[in-house]
Motif scaffolding. Sequence first.
Motif, PDB file in Angstrom:
ATOM      1  N   PHE A 171       1.257   9.975   4.503  1.00 34.86           N
ATOM      2  CA  PHE A 171       0.620   8.805   4.412  1.00 34.86           C
ATOM      3  C   PHE A 171      -0.198   8.694   3.060  1.00 34.86           C
ATOM      4  O   PHE A 171      -0.350   9.742   2.261  1.00 34.86           O
ATOM      5  CB  PHE A 171      -0.245   8.568   5.694  1.00 34.86           C
ATOM      6  CG  PHE A 171      -1.640   9.224   5.781  1.00 34.86           C
ATOM      7  CD1 PHE A 171      -2.742   8.765   5.217  1.00 34.86           C
ATOM      8  CD2 PHE A 171      -1.571  10.398   6.446  1.00 34.86           C
ATOM      9  CE1 PHE A 171      -4.138   9.481   5.245  1.00 34.86           C
ATOM     10  CE2 PHE A 171      -2.746  11.267   6.276  1.00 34.86           C
ATOM     11  CZ  PHE A 171      -3.943  10.760   5.822  1.00 34.86           C
ATOM     12  N   ARG A 172      -0.573   7.319   2.731  1.00 34.63           N
ATOM     13  CA  ARG A 172      -1.410   7.255   1.371  1.00 34.63           C
ATOM     14  C   ARG A 172      -2.766   7.143   1.987  1.00 34.63           C
ATOM     15  O   ARG A 172      -3.148   5.918   2.447  1.00 34.63           O
ATOM     16  CB  ARG A 172      -0.965   6.185   0.580  1.00 34.63           C
ATOM     17  CG  ARG A 172      -1.067   6.353  -0.803  1.00 34.63           C
ATOM     18  CD  ARG A 172      -0.148   5.166  -1.596  1.00 34.63           C
ATOM     19  NE  ARG A 172       1.086   5.343  -1.361  1.00 34.63           N
ATOM     20  CZ  ARG A 172       2.217   6.011  -2.013  1.00 34.63           C
ATOM     21  NH1 ARG A 172       1.515   6.633  -2.889  1.00 34.63           N
ATOM     22  NH2 ARG A 172       3.311   5.976  -1.898  1.00 34.63           N
ATOM     23  N   LYS A 173      -3.733   7.908   1.398  1.00 33.35           N
ATOM     24  CA  LYS A 173      -5.237   7.697   1.831  1.00 33.35           C
ATOM     25  C   LYS A 173      -5.763   6.492   1.169  1.00 33.35           C
ATOM     26  O   LYS A 173      -6.522   5.730   2.174  1.00 33.35           O
ATOM     27  CB  LYS A 173      -6.060   8.811   1.111  1.00 33.35           C
ATOM     28  CG  LYS A 173      -7.451   8.851   1.488  1.00 33.35           C
ATOM     29  CD  LYS A 173      -8.122   9.979   0.754  1.00 33.35           C
ATOM     30  CE  LYS A 173      -9.566  10.131   1.199  1.00 33.35           C
ATOM     31  NZ  LYS A 173     -10.361  11.237   0.420  1.00 33.35           N
ATOM     32  N   ALA A 174      -5.198   5.844   0.333  1.00 32.36           N
ATOM     33  CA  ALA A 174      -5.858   4.590  -0.241  1.00 32.36           C
ATOM     34  C   ALA A 174      -4.372   3.789  -0.680  1.00 32.36           C
ATOM     35  O   ALA A 174      -3.590   4.571  -1.192  1.00 32.36           O
ATOM     36  CB  ALA A 174      -6.658   4.408  -1.358  1.00 32.36           C
ATOM     37  N   ALA A 175      -4.161   2.703  -0.247  1.00 29.59           N
ATOM     38  CA  ALA A 175      -2.994   2.044  -0.582  1.00 29.59           C
ATOM     39  C   ALA A 175      -2.576   2.263  -2.298  1.00 29.59           C
ATOM     40  O   ALA A 175      -1.415   1.884  -2.539  1.00 29.59           O
ATOM     41  CB  ALA A 175      -3.062   0.466  -0.013  1.00 29.59           C
ATOM     42  N   TRP A 176      -3.776   2.158  -3.109  1.00 31.07           N
ATOM     43  CA  TRP A 176      -3.370   2.105  -4.594  1.00 31.07           C
ATOM     44  C   TRP A 176      -3.276   3.476  -5.058  1.00 31.07           C
ATOM     45  O   TRP A 176      -3.127   3.529  -6.293  1.00 31.07           O
ATOM     46  CB  TRP A 176      -4.534   1.438  -5.339  1.00 31.07           C
ATOM     47  CG  TRP A 176      -5.703   1.720  -4.818  1.00 31.07           C
ATOM     48  CD1 TRP A 176      -6.641   2.668  -5.344  1.00 31.07           C
ATOM     49  CD2 TRP A 176      -6.678   1.324  -3.734  1.00 31.07           C
ATOM     50  NE1 TRP A 176      -7.617   3.019  -4.563  1.00 31.07           N
ATOM     51  CE2 TRP A 176      -7.873   2.093  -3.653  1.00 31.07           C
ATOM     52  CE3 TRP A 176      -6.288   0.269  -2.998  1.00 31.07           C
ATOM     53  CZ2 TRP A 176      -9.005   1.621  -2.575  1.00 31.07           C
ATOM     54  CZ3 TRP A 176      -7.227  -0.017  -1.720  1.00 31.07           C
ATOM     55  CH2 TRP A 176      -8.658   0.604  -1.863  1.00 31.07           C
ATOM     56  N   SER A 184      -0.803  12.391   1.527  1.00 34.13           N
ATOM     57  CA  SER A 184      -1.389  13.064   2.303  1.00 34.13           C
ATOM     58  C   SER A 184      -0.622  13.558   3.297  1.00 34.13           C
ATOM     59  O   SER A 184       0.008  12.629   3.758  1.00 34.13           O
ATOM     60  CB  SER A 184      -2.785  12.379   2.808  1.00 34.13           C
ATOM     61  OG  SER A 184      -3.709  11.840   1.739  1.00 34.13           O
ATOM     62  N   ASP A 185      -0.994  14.743   3.789  1.00 32.94           N
ATOM     63  CA  ASP A 185      -0.146  15.189   5.002  1.00 32.94           C
ATOM     64  C   ASP A 185      -0.974  15.654   6.044  1.00 32.94           C
ATOM     65  O   ASP A 185      -1.830  16.376   6.030  1.00 32.94           O
ATOM     66  CB  ASP A 185       0.500  16.704   4.625  1.00 32.94           C
ATOM     67  CG  ASP A 185       1.982  16.305   3.543  1.00 32.94           C
ATOM     68  OD1 ASP A 185       2.322  15.123   3.781  1.00 32.94           O
ATOM     69  OD2 ASP A 185       2.361  17.166   2.671  1.00 32.94           O
ATOM     70  N   GLN A 186      -0.863  15.021   7.186  1.00 30.98           N
ATOM     71  CA  GLN A 186      -1.484  15.217   8.410  1.00 30.98           C
ATOM     72  C   GLN A 186      -0.829  16.291   9.317  1.00 30.98           C
ATOM     73  O   GLN A 186       0.325  15.962   9.796  1.00 30.98           O
ATOM     74  CB  GLN A 186      -1.872  13.741   9.050  1.00 30.98           C
ATOM     75  CG  GLN A 186      -2.894  14.232  10.220  1.00 30.98           C
ATOM     76  CD  GLN A 186      -3.193  12.807  11.026  1.00 30.98           C
ATOM     77  OE1 GLN A 186      -2.693  11.775  10.731  1.00 30.98           O
ATOM     78  NE2 GLN A 186      -3.989  13.018  12.070  1.00 30.98           N
ATOM     79  N   GLU A 237       9.446   8.873  -1.642  1.00 32.52           N
ATOM     80  CA  GLU A 237       8.508   8.864  -0.461  1.00 32.52           C
ATOM     81  C   GLU A 237       7.332   7.936  -0.449  1.00 32.52           C
ATOM     82  O   GLU A 237       6.470   8.225  -1.231  1.00 32.52           O
ATOM     83  CB  GLU A 237       8.050  10.373  -0.225  1.00 32.52           C
ATOM     84  CG  GLU A 237       7.375  10.669   1.260  1.00 32.52           C
ATOM     85  CD  GLU A 237       6.859  12.237   1.283  1.00 32.52           C
ATOM     86  OE1 GLU A 237       6.584  12.375   2.470  1.00 32.52           O
ATOM     87  OE2 GLU A 237       7.047  12.806   0.374  1.00 32.52           O
ATOM     88  N   LEU A 238       7.438   6.870   0.470  1.00 32.51           N
ATOM     89  CA  LEU A 238       6.279   6.008   0.530  1.00 32.51           C
ATOM     90  C   LEU A 238       6.013   5.403  -1.011  1.00 32.51           C
ATOM     91  O   LEU A 238       5.083   4.812  -1.191  1.00 32.51           O
ATOM     92  CB  LEU A 238       4.839   6.601   1.035  1.00 32.51           C
ATOM     93  CG  LEU A 238       4.978   7.297   2.225  1.00 32.51           C
ATOM     94  CD1 LEU A 238       3.566   7.825   2.640  1.00 32.51           C
ATOM     95  CD2 LEU A 238       5.271   6.235   3.480  1.00 32.51           C
ATOM     96  N   ILE A 239       7.034   5.189  -1.636  1.00 31.91           N
ATOM     97  CA  ILE A 239       6.991   4.417  -3.015  1.00 31.91           C
ATOM     98  C   ILE A 239       8.315   3.867  -3.423  1.00 31.91           C
ATOM     99  O   ILE A 239       9.466   4.483  -3.161  1.00 31.91           O
ATOM    100  CB  ILE A 239       6.443   5.578  -4.195  1.00 31.91           C
ATOM    101  CG1 ILE A 239       6.167   4.672  -5.332  1.00 31.91           C
ATOM    102  CG2 ILE A 239       7.505   6.571  -4.176  1.00 31.91           C
ATOM    103  CD1 ILE A 239       5.514   5.723  -6.333  1.00 31.91           C
ATOM    104  N   GLY A 240       8.470   2.749  -4.183  1.00 31.94           N
ATOM    105  CA  GLY A 240       9.456   2.247  -4.818  1.00 31.94           C
ATOM    106  C   GLY A 240       9.401   2.163  -6.264  1.00 31.94           C
ATOM    107  O   GLY A 240       8.301   1.339  -6.674  1.00 31.94           O
ATOM    108  N   GLY A 260       1.920   3.629   4.816  1.00 33.00           N
ATOM    109  CA  GLY A 260       2.312   4.457   6.084  1.00 33.00           C
ATOM    110  C   GLY A 260       3.614   4.849   6.070  1.00 33.00           C
ATOM    111  O   GLY A 260       4.493   4.752   5.032  1.00 33.00           O
ATOM    112  N   ASP A 261       4.093   5.144   7.125  1.00 38.64           N
ATOM    113  CA  ASP A 261       5.423   5.562   7.390  1.00 38.64           C
ATOM    114  C   ASP A 261       6.453   4.650   6.715  1.00 38.64           C
ATOM    115  O   ASP A 261       6.543   3.248   7.070  1.00 38.64           O
ATOM    116  CB  ASP A 261       5.676   5.595   9.121  1.00 38.64           C
ATOM    117  CG  ASP A 261       4.948   6.684   9.594  1.00 38.64           C
ATOM    118  OD1 ASP A 261       4.815   6.699  10.968  1.00 38.64           O
ATOM    119  OD2 ASP A 261       4.384   7.570   8.996  1.00 38.64           O
TER     120      ASP A 261
END
Length: 300
Positions: free
Chosen positions: A50-55, A60-62, A270-273, A286-287
Amino acid sequence: MSEQAGWRIVPFKGLDGMVPGDVRLGEERAVLTARFSAAFGERLGEVRAFRKAAWQLGLSDQYVDGGLILHYDDRDRLIYIELFEPAPVVHNDVPLLGRPYGDVLHDLRRAGEHVVEDTDGCDLPDAGFNLSASDADEPVTCVGVYVRSPANSVLGMSDEDEVEPITDHHLVSNEGTELVRLGQTKQELRRLLGPAMQSRPEYGGETQDWHFDHGLILGYDASDRLVSLAIGFVGVTGTARFRGVRLLDRPYAEVVADLASQNVRVEPGELIGRVPDHGFSLLLHGDQNPAMPVAAVIFT
């Protein structure tokens, strides 16, 4: 991760552990991921990215079963560690989790540690970690291990005059927005945007200005030149557009399709374009799936 024998904090370096071995701040995500996978195999359990903050570009890996979250910077280097129950973690032979916060504080002080308390817990600035807790009689909820203390990140508000919020940002290819461009100085942008919450970011620049009403997070280098520009609204309604396409708070797949209709190429990650021809990226919080909304847009 139930076979883990326990973690011992090494100040400003990371963790020592019996299984899967030491975890060092500054290590690369791929290296740590491979180490955990080799140590535990199928017993590793669920891992959530996930991303700790959207920006933030860093992920982050939990490790859900192990009570461990590893936070990385934009170059996939470990910069912060969080530990929760059931992770057994000690410092100076003092167990830190699963015990009342007041008892942990007493034992740390008796061991000679310098403790700085605040409303959310405490910081141990000489030992490189902090504790989160709500009450002396309640258990410690989280242990955070760092290189630089988050407690020193907020610098306060600047004192410029207020201006009208800008909530519709039009992107300019490889530069920023119509009003805010990479390379501009902090002084000229504060004159334009008004007061900002000043902070020291975890990575990506020397200082950072949060212009909440405008939905802007601006990162500066040592010479106060703008090196990163993120657009993401929290508690304020607003958006960003490129070639007429509204980018924020819409399903990622819809945004990508609309950009494609404007001959704008998006490379999935991964969680990005990434939009490489125009110098910006679409971040997901998130996912990742096609229905997830775009949470922020960032130029670097």
